[in-house]
Design a protein around this motif. Structure first.
Motif, short mmCIF file in Angstrom:
data_model
loop_
_atom_site.label_atom_id
_atom_site.label_comp_id
_atom_site.label_asym_id
_atom_site.label_seq_id
_atom_site.Cartn_x
_atom_site.Cartn_y
_atom_site.Cartn_z
N ILE A 285 12.43 13.65 3.63
CA ILE A 285 11.18 14.26 3.64
C ILE A 285 10.80 15.02 4.97
O ILE A 285 10.28 16.12 4.94
CB ILE A 285 9.81 13.37 3.24
N LEU A 286 10.98 14.14 5.83
CA LEU A 286 10.72 14.86 7.17
C LEU A 286 11.59 16.04 7.54
O LEU A 286 10.97 17.13 7.84
CB LEU A 286 10.83 13.96 8.27
N ILE B 91 7.83 18.43 -2.05
CA ILE B 91 8.26 17.50 -0.99
C ILE B 91 8.71 16.23 -1.80
O ILE B 91 9.52 15.47 -1.00
CB ILE B 91 6.66 16.69 -0.36
N LEU B 92 8.69 15.94 -3.14
CA LEU B 92 9.53 14.88 -3.70
C LEU B 92 10.71 15.16 -4.18
O LEU B 92 11.90 14.54 -4.08
CB LEU B 92 8.61 14.40 -4.92
N LEU B 93 10.81 16.56 -4.56
CA LEU B 93 12.08 16.99 -5.05
C LEU B 93 13.20 17.21 -4.17
O LEU B 93 14.41 16.57 -4.37
CB LEU B 93 11.49 18.57 -5.89
N ALA B 94 12.78 17.86 -3.03
CA ALA B 94 13.84 18.15 -1.91
C ALA B 94 14.69 16.69 -1.54
O ALA B 94 15.85 16.78 -1.75
CB ALA B 94 13.36 18.97 -0.81
N PRO B 95 13.98 15.87 -1.20
CA PRO B 95 14.58 14.65 -0.60
C PRO B 95 15.37 14.08 -1.77
O PRO B 95 16.47 13.41 -1.52
CB PRO B 95 13.45 13.76 0.16
N VAL B 96 14.53 13.78 -2.79
CA VAL B 96 15.28 13.03 -3.94
C VAL B 96 16.41 13.72 -4.51
O VAL B 96 17.71 12.97 -4.40
CB VAL B 96 14.30 12.98 -4.96
N ILE C 79 5.21 10.47 5.31
CA ILE C 79 6.41 9.79 5.88
C ILE C 79 6.48 8.69 6.25
O ILE C 79 7.03 7.52 6.12
CB ILE C 79 6.67 11.00 6.99
N LEU C 80 4.67 8.19 6.50
CA LEU C 80 4.45 6.91 6.98
C LEU C 80 4.96 5.86 5.71
O LEU C 80 5.67 5.10 5.80
CB LEU C 80 3.20 6.65 7.29
N ALA C 81 4.31 6.52 4.60
CA ALA C 81 4.34 5.69 3.32
C ALA C 81 5.91 5.25 2.98
O ALA C 81 6.41 4.40 2.46
CB ALA C 81 3.72 6.26 2.30
N ALA D 19 0.72 -1.24 -0.07
CA ALA D 19 0.18 -0.15 0.08
C ALA D 19 0.80 1.20 -0.23
O ALA D 19 0.64 2.00 -0.60
CB ALA D 19 -0.99 -0.07 1.34
N ALA D 20 1.96 1.28 0.59
CA ALA D 20 2.81 2.32 0.90
C ALA D 20 3.37 2.74 -0.51
O ALA D 20 3.43 3.82 -1.12
CB ALA D 20 3.98 2.09 1.75
N VAL D 21 3.87 1.51 -1.09
CA VAL D 21 4.53 1.77 -2.51
C VAL D 21 3.39 2.31 -3.56
O VAL D 21 3.69 3.14 -4.18
CB VAL D 21 5.03 0.54 -3.04
N LEU D 22 2.15 2.01 -3.52
CA LEU D 22 1.34 2.47 -4.41
C LEU D 22 0.97 3.83 -4.04
O LEU D 22 0.53 4.60 -4.95
CB LEU D 22 -0.14 1.33 -4.31
#
Lengths: 652, 305
Positions: free
Chosen positions: B223-224, B93-98, B272-274, B33-36
């Motif tokens: 992400i956090l 939220i995706l850009l910064a951590p990646v 973050i959970l995911a 579920a997290a991956v999805l």
């Protein structure tokens, strides 16, 4: 494993022999239902008339350890590393026999003494890692015997041990079964090891028992082609030396694939049409001897099959006098422990003054037990480890002192074959990449010529071209070792150092690899340095043999001299303990000639290094170290008692 | 039974994307579920211009509107549509951590390889420096870096990248040491490979598994951290849509308009959970332990068949 039946009588020793994956360990483990829960076990296992498969866990625990005790291959992983030997032994006795602590302690000391552990009371307080492998195996045997079990199951009990220690453990097992009338079920891959111990032998292949019978009958007149092949492919110390070994062609069948007919048919020399469709059942071939084979082997003998096919020009005759590799006073010391300022750092003298010449086209065999420095010597010769001092001259080049560029230029001419075909191939490279790498690194092939050369190398080592794109984990052990050899051959070297190239392989594949190496030596005029712990294989491969002990060569001579007239007590002892696949000879042996363990190489004994184990040691041996003295005809031995060769000639 | 240790089957070649994806979405249901969910967020971020109903930075007079059909997540104090802001915020939220994790990979992996393969002195120098960095709590290290090099989205990425360098270097160092002891490295040396070639051809491909596992489990933390920095005002500046910044702005209006802070907050929590579960899931696909388990069962079956 399927359809396996055997019976073990009181006081009898049964050996189950087979190669990896044939199901021999599974048969032994199933006796006490120790198999993983995914295993489906059917049939019946009766112990003293009771059905083991129908027992509750409670009843099983009562039997395990108490009635049926196990001894495993690796004693280190079967002992709890954080508890002392004493605590572990006492626990067994207190749990199973309700002994008091005092009683248990006294009994444990007694048991340790009975398996030949020196000063047993003191050994009670040590931890498993403080003991040597042989001592640990003795402790395991003592623990197995502690509750006076009816049956001892020993799963490859000597495979992880050195030859001299193996002889001691085998002798111990033999004595125990004789004295206490315990039944022994021994599982092994090595026919020679069980020859002297077993009353009956069951040979397994691909999950089935293919032959079983009294030991002498099975050895003298094997009735299954597989047993016959196994016996014929072992180079023997007691027989005449042959140029080519008989080998069982092909590899072990895939246990996941279902095939019709006899599982051994694809590798069998006696195969008939019937074998391909109709799986043979076990039938009585001679008194008490059964085999699962359609062919009648009553007229075939092992000696006939083992006889050489064709006599190729021996390597020795071509080995001219020119020396290709000359090592003089080679020393390799590794620093150990922590450095303390103003004090010499303690060193491990892995190789401590080795001098040897290898003639072009010849094979130098280096034999010795683990820790004797044979591997380090081989690696230092190729400068894969840095020598501390000494000279290595290879075809006029001073290998020990040349710079990196010159060394790289020399690399193509000296190559190495490794022991473990599993770790010597990069799991991420295909076969073609692995073989092609030396060519790429040395720009030895044009872009277009690379692929044909790889295919040519594959063919040279007897591998089909379709394997080129496979990854190592898709290959069998024998195939991987062939890839390792092809990689070593890629740059057309003149010297190959082979470090235990067959010790990780199954017996039936071993002969194939040895034959391949011999053939390649003839075809490509190679010089070998062949490192092994196995004296019979070294005899088969070498023209000149050096015996090493604790970093030094103790004896060196040409092959026939060394094997017929060993002068150093260590060589003599080693030759005496090598198991021979002949029950008569093995039974005749009573005492293991070398006592004790190999001393710590970091702290070798004063005087002669062998003095702690030597049966002939006298005062002088403890004070001065014997030189490697010349006995004539190139025979040299480091022993005060060694007799010159010349004197012997004059006697004759 | 084998007398030689059965080799652990190697992880599938990395090019095998389809099989990898199948492995990721199978097994543990929460992990799948997290991956999805993460795949969904990625899709939303990519399609933001198409699917967001309004311009996320366009102010209107319709301020502080409660969630309704017209504005499912309500509007903020300047009348901006919160749903659109959450959708566009997914990009940050995706850009910064990646990008941050990529920076740590690019710096940390070579450092680890170098430390693992080179002589004692170089290795000791690198690893002690890494130990010093590890001694600082992660967030503190990031704050120090941001304080030194200044605020801004790019600097947040750099700070995250630097703070993860020692983690990558340590893991790669350990795996390199293990790989270096293998005979195939010795064989490469015997053939005459240069140290650079040995590292690139023989060691790096055998430590990629560990790098991927580390990277995927670091993503959650990254992400956090990124959100925290944006919340504290070190990262993106309003009105750029970002979950952390919106959460920060919305907290002042919590008593009047709960929706401004709540929806970005929920998005952060879920993300973050995911991503933590993603880390576990990737680790379990590559983990030798799980292979060992498969292998043990397989060997067991071989022996009865």
């Amino acid at each position: 494993m399927r359809g396996v039946s055997f019976a073990l009588e009181q006081g009898e020793t049964l050996a189950i022999v087979g190669e990896s994956g044939c199901g021999k360990s599974a048969s032994a483990l199933s006796l006490t239902r120790l198999l993983p829960p995914t295993a489906r076990v059917s049939g019946s296992i009766r112990f003293l008339g009771e059905d083991v498969l129908g027992m509750t866990d409670q009843e099983l625990r009562e039997i395990r350890g108490r009635q049926i005790a196990m001894v495993f291959q690796d004693p280190m992983s079967s002992l709890n590393p954080v508890r002392t030997i004493g605590v572990q032994m006492e626990e067994m006795l207190r749990v199973h026999l309700n002994m008091s602590r005092r009683q248990a302690r006294a009994r444990s000391v007694e048991l340790l003494a009975s398996v030949g552990i020196p000063s047993p009371a003191r050994q009670m307080t040590v931890y498993p890692h403080q003991l040597s492998g042989g001592m640990r195996q003795r402790v395991m045997i003592a623990m197995a015997l502690s509750c006076e079990p009816k049956v001892v199951v020993a799963d490859e009990p000597t495979t992880a041990l050195d030859v001299s220690i193996q002889a001691q453990i085998l002798e111990l097992l033999r004595r125990i079964t004789e004295v206490s009338k315990t039944s022994l079920l021994m599982v092994s891959h090595d026919l020679s090891v069980v020859a002297g111990l077993a009353d009956r032998i069951a040979v397994m292949y691909a999950g089935e028992i293919v032959e079983s019978g009294p030991t002498t009958r099975v050895f003298d007149h094997p009735r299954h082609p597989y047993t016959l092949g196994l016996l014929a492919c072992i180079p023997r110390l007691d027989g005449p030396r042959t140029e080519t070994l008989r080998s069982i062609e092909g590899g072990l069948p895939d246990p996941l694939a279902r095939k019709s007919g006899c599982p051994f048919a694809p590798r069998c020399a006696f195969v008939m049409e019937r074998c391909l469709v109709d799986p043979p059942a076990l039938e009585e071939k001679a008194l008490a001897q059964v085999a699962a084979c359609w062919a009648d082997l009553s007229e075939v003998t092992v000696a006939e099959v083992a006889a050489p096919v064709a006599v190729s020009p021996s390597a020795a005759s071509r080995a001219n006098g020119h020396v290709l590799l000359s090592v003089a006073d080679l020393k390799v010391h590794f620093p150990i422990g922590t450095a303390i300022p103003f004090r010499p750092r303690p060193v491990l003298r892995a190789v401590d003054g080795v001098s040897v010449d290898v003639p072009r086209g010849g094979t130098l065999g280096i034999v010795g037990e683990s820790g004797c420095g044979k591997t380090t010597t081989g690696r230092a010769v190729l400068r894969l480890v840095e020598p501390t001092s000494g000279q290595i001259r290879f075809d006029g080049h001073d290998v020990a002192h040349i710079g990196p560029d010159e060394l790289k230029a020399l690399r193509p001419r000296m190559q190495m074959v490794f022991q473990d075909p599993y770790s010597s191939l990069n799991p991420r490279l295909t076969v073609a990449d692995a073989i092609g790498e030396p060519l790429v690194v040395h720009h030895a092939s044009q872009r277009g010529a690379l692929r044909p050369r790889i295919l040519e190398l594959l063919e040279m080592v007897g591998l089909p071209a379709r394997l080129a794109s496979r990854f190592p984990h898709q290959l069998s052990g024998g195939q991987r070792q062939r890839v390792g050899i092809a990689r070593a051959l890629a740059l057309r070297p003149s010297l190959i150092v082979a470090d235990e190239p067959t010790s990780a392989l199954d017996v039936s594949v071993r002969a194939q690899i040895l034959n391949l190496m011999r053939r390649l030596q003839d075809e490509h005029h190679l010089t070998y340095v062949f490192i092994s712990h196995d004296l019979s294989i070294v005899r088969h491969m070498s023209t000149k043999v050096a015996v090493m002990y604790l970093g030094k060569i103790v004896e060196i001579a040409d092959r026939d001299t060394l094997y017929s007239n060993p002068q150093h007590p260590y060589t003599q002892a080693l030759l005496a303990v090598v198991p021979v696949p002949d029950p008569q000879i093995e039974r005749g042996r009573r005492r293991a000639p070398i006592r004790g363990d190999v001393p710590n190489p970091a702290n070798p004994p004063r005087g002669c290094r062998f003095n702690t184990r030597c049966p002939h040691a006298f005062d002088r041996c403890f004070q001065e170290e014997p030189e490697l003295a010349d006995l004539g005809r190139g025979h040299r031995a480091a022993c005060f008692l060694a007799k010159p060769e010349v004197a012997k000639d004059q006697l004759q | 039974m084998s007398t030689v240790a059965t080799p652990a089957p190697r992880a599938a070649p990395l090019g095998d994307v389809a099989r990898f994806a199948a492995a990721l979405t199978s097994g543990d249901r929460v992990g799948a579920a997290a991956v999805l969910f993460i795949a969904f967020v990625v899709l939303v971020a990519v399609l933001a211009p198409v699917i967001s109903p309004y311009d996320p930075v366009h102010t209107t007079s319709d301020t502080l509107a409660a969630p309704s059909l017209q504005h499912p997540f309500g509007t903020d104090q300047f009348g901006r549509d919160m749903l659109s802001r959450v959708i566009w915020g997914a990009r940050i939220i995706l850009l910064a951590p990646v990008v941050g994790i990529s920076i740590s990979t690019v710096i940390g992996v070579p450092l680890g390889l170098l430390a693992g393969y080179s002589t004692r002195w170089i290795s000791a120098a690198i690893m002690r420096a890494m130990d010093v960095m590890l001694a600082f709590p992660g967030l503190l290290l990031v704050l120090i870096v941001v304080t030194i090099i200044g605020a801004g989205l790019v600097n947040v990425m750099i700070a995250i990248g630097i703070s993860f360098v020692p983690v990558f270097a340590r893991v790669v160092y350990g795996s390199t040491l293990a790989a270096k002891g293998q005979d195939y490295v010795l064989a490469a040396k015997a053939v005459g490979c240069s140290p650079l070639r040995i590292i690139a051809v023989h060691i790096l491909p055998n430590v990629t598994t560990q790098i991927i596992v580390i990277a995927s489990s670091a993503i959650g933390w990254a992400i956090l951290t990124a959100t925290t920095l944006n919340f504290l005002g070190f990262g993106v500046k309003l009105p750029t849509p970002d979950w952390g910044a919106d959460l920060s702005a919305g907290k002042d209006w919590l008593s009047l308009a709960w929706w401004i802070a709540t929806f970005p907050g929920l998005a952060i929590t879920a993300m973050i959970l995911a991503s933590n579960y993603l880390g576990d899931q990737v680790a379990s696909v590559f983990d030798p332990q799980s292979h060992w388990r498969d292998n043990a069962t397989r060997v067991g079956m071989e022996e009865v068949s």
